[in-house]
Scaffold this motif. Sequence first.
Motif, mmCIF file in Angstrom:
data_model
loop_
_atom_site.group_PDB
_atom_site.id
_atom_site.type_symbol
_atom_site.label_atom_id
_atom_site.label_comp_id
_atom_site.label_asym_id
_atom_site.label_seq_id
_atom_site.Cartn_x
_atom_site.Cartn_y
_atom_site.Cartn_z
ATOM 1 N N ALA A 14 85.498 99.479 10.890
ATOM 2 C CA ALA A 14 84.608 100.602 10.601
ATOM 3 C C ALA A 14 84.203 100.607 9.131
ATOM 4 C CB ALA A 14 85.275 101.922 10.989
ATOM 5 N N ALA A 15 85.144 100.295 8.248
ATOM 6 C CA ALA A 15 84.823 100.238 6.818
ATOM 7 C C ALA A 15 83.833 99.116 6.542
ATOM 8 C CB ALA A 15 86.088 100.070 5.997
ATOM 9 N N ASN A 16 83.972 98.003 7.231
ATOM 10 C CA ASN A 16 83.022 96.903 7.055
ATOM 11 C C ASN A 16 81.617 97.306 7.495
ATOM 12 O OD1 ASN A 16 84.815 95.095 5.879
ATOM 13 N ND2 ASN A 16 85.521 94.342 7.859
ATOM 14 N N ARG A 17 81.525 98.079 8.572
ATOM 15 C CA ARG A 17 80.213 98.609 8.989
ATOM 16 C C ARG A 17 79.657 99.521 7.900
ATOM 17 N NH1 ARG A 17 82.950 99.507 13.848
ATOM 18 N NH2 ARG A 17 82.997 101.758 13.432
ATOM 19 N N ALA A 18 80.520 100.346 7.318
ATOM 20 C CA ALA A 18 80.095 101.255 6.256
ATOM 21 C C ALA A 18 79.595 100.473 5.043
ATOM 22 C CB ALA A 18 81.240 102.181 5.866
ATOM 23 N N VAL A 19 80.284 99.397 4.703
ATOM 24 C CA VAL A 19 79.873 98.560 3.572
ATOM 25 C C VAL A 19 78.489 97.975 3.828
ATOM 26 C CG1 VAL A 19 80.350 96.385 2.382
ATOM 27 C CG2 VAL A 19 82.198 98.048 2.733
ATOM 28 N N GLU A 20 78.263 97.463 5.018
ATOM 29 C CA GLU A 20 76.956 96.898 5.358
ATOM 30 C C GLU A 20 75.866 97.958 5.242
ATOM 31 O OE1 GLU A 20 77.090 94.933 9.168
ATOM 32 O OE2 GLU A 20 78.859 93.780 8.595
ATOM 33 N N HIS A 21 76.150 99.149 5.756
ATOM 34 C CA HIS A 21 75.169 100.229 5.713
ATOM 35 C C HIS A 21 74.900 100.658 4.273
ATOM 36 C CE1 HIS A 21 72.770 103.342 7.579
ATOM 37 N NE2 HIS A 21 73.344 104.239 6.794
ATOM 38 N N ALA A 22 75.951 100.819 3.486
ATOM 39 C CA ALA A 22 75.793 101.235 2.092
ATOM 40 C C ALA A 22 75.036 100.186 1.287
ATOM 41 C CB ALA A 22 77.164 101.505 1.470
ATOM 42 N N THR A 23 75.317 98.920 1.550
ATOM 43 C CA THR A 23 74.620 97.841 0.853
ATOM 44 C C THR A 23 73.132 97.854 1.191
ATOM 45 O OG1 THR A 23 76.618 96.492 0.823
ATOM 46 C CG2 THR A 23 74.538 95.342 0.509
ATOM 47 N N ASP A 24 72.812 98.043 2.457
ATOM 48 C CA ASP A 24 71.410 98.131 2.868
ATOM 49 C C ASP A 24 70.715 99.314 2.197
ATOM 50 O OD1 ASP A 24 71.712 95.917 4.489
ATOM 51 O OD2 ASP A 24 71.856 97.074 6.361
ATOM 52 N N LEU A 25 71.395 100.461 2.155
ATOM 53 C CA LEU A 25 70.806 101.642 1.514
ATOM 54 C C LEU A 25 70.610 101.416 0.018
ATOM 55 C CD1 LEU A 25 72.763 104.546 3.248
ATOM 56 C CD2 LEU A 25 70.311 104.069 3.443
ATOM 57 N N ALA A 26 71.612 100.836 -0.635
ATOM 58 C CA ALA A 26 71.498 100.582 -2.072
ATOM 59 C C ALA A 26 70.338 99.633 -2.357
ATOM 60 C CB ALA A 26 72.806 100.020 -2.611
ATOM 61 N N SER A 27 70.181 98.630 -1.525
ATOM 62 C CA SER A 27 69.076 97.693 -1.691
ATOM 63 C C SER A 27 67.732 98.389 -1.464
ATOM 64 C CB SER A 27 69.257 96.527 -0.725
ATOM 65 O OG SER A 27 68.226 95.591 -0.893
ATOM 66 N N SER A 28 67.646 99.191 -0.418
ATOM 67 C CA SER A 28 66.399 99.882 -0.085
ATOM 68 C C SER A 28 65.977 100.885 -1.149
ATOM 69 C CB SER A 28 66.533 100.617 1.252
ATOM 70 O OG SER A 28 66.727 99.714 2.296
ATOM 71 N N PHE A 29 66.953 101.593 -1.717
ATOM 72 C CA PHE A 29 66.654 102.640 -2.696
ATOM 73 C C PHE A 29 66.832 102.171 -4.141
ATOM 74 C CE2 PHE A 29 67.529 105.180 1.118
ATOM 75 C CZ PHE A 29 66.412 105.990 1.114
ATOM 76 N N ASP A 30 67.136 100.884 -4.331
ATOM 77 C CA ASP A 30 67.414 100.352 -5.666
ATOM 78 C C ASP A 30 68.460 101.227 -6.367
ATOM 79 O OD1 ASP A 30 67.155 98.499 -7.720
ATOM 80 O OD2 ASP A 30 65.608 99.678 -8.738
ATOM 81 N N ALA A 31 69.511 101.548 -5.629
ATOM 82 C CA ALA A 31 70.566 102.441 -6.115
ATOM 83 C C ALA A 31 71.747 101.639 -6.644
ATOM 84 C CB ALA A 31 71.035 103.357 -4.982
ATOM 85 N N ASP A 32 72.513 102.270 -7.523
ATOM 86 C CA ASP A 32 73.776 101.696 -7.965
ATOM 87 C C ASP A 32 74.774 101.814 -6.821
ATOM 88 O OD1 ASP A 32 72.787 101.240 -10.542
ATOM 89 O OD2 ASP A 32 73.452 103.205 -11.250
ATOM 90 N N LEU A 33 75.523 100.745 -6.565
ATOM 91 C CA LEU A 33 76.510 100.760 -5.496
ATOM 92 C C LEU A 33 77.909 100.643 -6.091
ATOM 93 C CD1 LEU A 33 77.133 100.785 -2.453
ATOM 94 C CD2 LEU A 33 76.941 98.287 -2.485
ATOM 95 N N HIS A 34 78.739 101.589 -5.737
ATOM 96 C CA HIS A 34 80.147 101.599 -6.136
ATOM 97 C C HIS A 34 80.978 101.493 -4.873
ATOM 98 C CE1 HIS A 34 79.635 103.180 -10.340
ATOM 99 N NE2 HIS A 34 78.436 103.415 -9.825
ATOM 100 N N THR A 35 82.100 100.812 -4.967
ATOM 101 C CA THR A 35 83.018 100.750 -3.834
ATOM 102 C C THR A 35 84.424 101.049 -4.321
ATOM 103 O OG1 THR A 35 83.724 99.443 -1.921
ATOM 104 C CG2 THR A 35 83.370 98.253 -3.973
#
Length: 136
Positions: A14-35
């Motif tokens: 489930a965390a891996n799915r979350a990482v994929e989703h967060a990475t896609d969102l960060a890429s789409s919004f040109d956002a800073d990604l923290h983990t």
Amino acid sequence: MYDTILVATDGSDAANRAVEHATDLASSFDADLHTIYVVDTTRYGKSVLSDAGGALDDLEERGAGILEDVAARSDVDVTTEIRSGRPDEEIDSYAAAIEADLVVLGNRGLGSGPGEELGSVAERVVRNAGRPVITA
């Protein structure tokens, strides 16, 4: 819409799915990604971990490996953080510190029992975060 996104991981599916989703969102919004990876000291107890001859170091090392994997898989820059404590509190504290616009985490982690739709950490983060939360 999102400038700073925090994704919490424990290495579970489930965390891996979350990482994929967060990475896609960060890429789409040109956002800073923290983990963040949190060593759950409430599960083992700080005294047990400190007396266990490197158990805390081993758990932190495991977390570092998971975070390195997240950074390697991501097509955006990733800032990583390892903390020890109660996971929901540490996730919330770090989200506040970085002024995250969004928190993304798995709906169940490694400690969730079978058949649980929402794990206890995810439930507490959703309830207390004070910012939008997406579970995957």
